[in-house]
Scaffold this motif. Structure first.
Motif, PDB file in Angstrom:
ATOM      1  N   THR A   4      44.572  43.954  40.064  1.00  0.00           N
ATOM      2  CA  THR A   4      43.300  43.285  39.812  1.00  0.00           C
ATOM      3  C   THR A   4      43.319  41.946  40.535  1.00  0.00           C
ATOM      4  O   THR A   4      44.279  41.188  40.408  1.00  0.00           O
ATOM      5  N   ILE A  28      38.608  50.562  44.047  1.00  0.00           N
ATOM      6  CA  ILE A  28      38.045  51.585  43.162  1.00  0.00           C
ATOM      7  C   ILE A  28      36.941  51.052  42.264  1.00  0.00           C
ATOM      8  O   ILE A  28      36.186  51.832  41.687  1.00  0.00           O
ATOM      9  N   ALA A  29      36.827  49.736  42.122  1.00  0.00           N
ATOM     10  CA  ALA A  29      35.766  49.167  41.295  1.00  0.00           C
ATOM     11  C   ALA A  29      35.490  47.737  41.735  1.00  0.00           C
ATOM     12  O   ALA A  29      36.404  47.015  42.141  1.00  0.00           O
ATOM     13  N   ARG A  31      33.188  44.386  40.215  1.00  0.00           N
ATOM     14  CA  ARG A  31      32.329  43.861  39.156  1.00  0.00           C
ATOM     15  C   ARG A  31      31.937  42.436  39.535  1.00  0.00           C
ATOM     16  O   ARG A  31      32.787  41.620  39.874  1.00  0.00           O
ATOM     17  N   ARG A  47      38.163  42.760  41.588  1.00  0.00           N
ATOM     18  CA  ARG A  47      38.373  43.988  42.353  1.00  0.00           C
ATOM     19  C   ARG A  47      39.543  44.744  41.740  1.00  0.00           C
ATOM     20  O   ARG A  47      40.546  44.149  41.406  1.00  0.00           O
ATOM     21  N   HIS A  48      39.410  46.054  41.657  1.00  0.00           N
ATOM     22  CA  HIS A  48      40.514  46.906  41.210  1.00  0.00           C
ATOM     23  C   HIS A  48      40.834  47.850  42.365  1.00  0.00           C
ATOM     24  O   HIS A  48      39.936  48.492  42.899  1.00  0.00           O
TER      25      HIS A  48
END
Length: 50
Positions: A4, A28-29, A31, A47-48
């Motif tokens: 993360t 992958i994600a 936000r 960020r992931h």
């Protein structure tokens, strides 16, 4: 192993960063939290990635 990463930056720079990071396959994600930072004022991005 997922990682993360949290980035704080001025709101006017977020669009370019989101475009660049969003293009990375390993991310992958994403936000975006608008207006949550008190010092400095701004947005938080997380960020992931694998």
């Amino acid at each position: 192993m997922p990682r993360t990463v949290e980035i704080s930056l001025p709101g006017e720079r977020s669009g370019e960063l989101l475009d660049q990071v969003g293009a990375i396959d390993e991310v992958i994600a994403i936000r975006v939290q608008k207006g949550i930072s008190l010092k400095p004022p701004g947005r938080s991005r997380r960020r992931h990635a694998h």
